[in-house]
Design a protein around this motif. Sequence first.
Motif, PDB file in Angstrom:
ATOM      1  N   ARG A  26       0.394  -1.069   0.196  1.00 40.29           N
ATOM      2  CA  ARG A  26       0.101   0.144  -0.316  1.00 40.29           C
ATOM      3  C   ARG A  26       1.281   1.819   0.424  1.00 40.29           C
ATOM      4  O   ARG A  26       0.860   2.245  -0.548  1.00 40.29           O
ATOM      5  CB  ARG A  26      -1.243   0.005   1.065  1.00 40.29           C
ATOM      6  N   LYS A  61      -9.871   5.064  -4.778  1.00 42.65           N
ATOM      7  CA  LYS A  61     -11.173   4.726  -4.482  1.00 42.65           C
ATOM      8  C   LYS A  61     -11.505   2.901  -4.527  1.00 42.65           C
ATOM      9  O   LYS A  61     -11.757   2.392  -4.427  1.00 42.65           O
ATOM     10  CB  LYS A  61     -12.061   5.532  -5.155  1.00 42.65           C
ATOM     11  N   ASP A  64      -9.668   0.924  -2.756  1.00 42.41           N
ATOM     12  CA  ASP A  64     -10.618   0.469  -1.347  1.00 42.41           C
ATOM     13  C   ASP A  64     -11.730  -0.463  -1.864  1.00 42.41           C
ATOM     14  O   ASP A  64     -12.208  -1.289  -1.245  1.00 42.41           O
ATOM     15  CB  ASP A  64     -11.226   1.688  -0.852  1.00 42.41           C
ATOM     16  N   GLU A  67      -9.869  -4.230  -1.562  1.00 40.84           N
ATOM     17  CA  GLU A  67      -9.463  -4.878  -0.498  1.00 40.84           C
ATOM     18  C   GLU A  67     -11.619  -5.198   0.143  1.00 40.84           C
ATOM     19  O   GLU A  67     -11.590  -6.002   0.335  1.00 40.84           O
ATOM     20  CB  GLU A  67      -9.419  -3.278   0.334  1.00 40.84           C
ATOM     21  N   SER A  68     -12.547  -4.092  -0.309  1.00 42.89           N
ATOM     22  CA  SER A  68     -13.515  -4.497   0.408  1.00 42.89           C
ATOM     23  C   SER A  68     -14.023  -5.526  -0.185  1.00 42.89           C
ATOM     24  O   SER A  68     -15.228  -5.877   0.257  1.00 42.89           O
ATOM     25  CB  SER A  68     -14.570  -3.197   0.257  1.00 42.89           C
TER      26      SER A  68
END
Length: 122
Positions: A26, A61, A64, A67-68
């Motif tokens: 990251r 975004k 993210d 990852e979600s």
Amino acid sequence: MKLLSTLLLLMSLGAAQAAPTAPAVRTEIQGLLQRLQDSGCEFNRNGSWYSGTEARSHLLKKLDYLESHDSAPRRSEDFIQQAASTSSMSGKPYLVRCAAAAPVQSKDWLTQELLKLRGGKT
């Protein structure tokens, strides 16, 4: 009431299973996107040009989102391939345009910048 409790438990378990990107990866991705933001180059997605700042925000975004959905990239190259090369909406490749140079595919531009970030030769 029991059904609601069960649903909430299942939802929390699903959220707990979402895997984050490894901290070192990251950090490298954030450094790469900072280079894009600081480059003065423009970023094209779906036919419109955006600033490096807007591109960085959009791509974070997408990270993210990965990852979600338990699809966190294991390497920065995976991030470039999964999130920063093409639009997930249209399938069109992203482009980067710097000054008067012809636009290049973001995959190529980001890969070159990743090599520089790592101290490699270009």
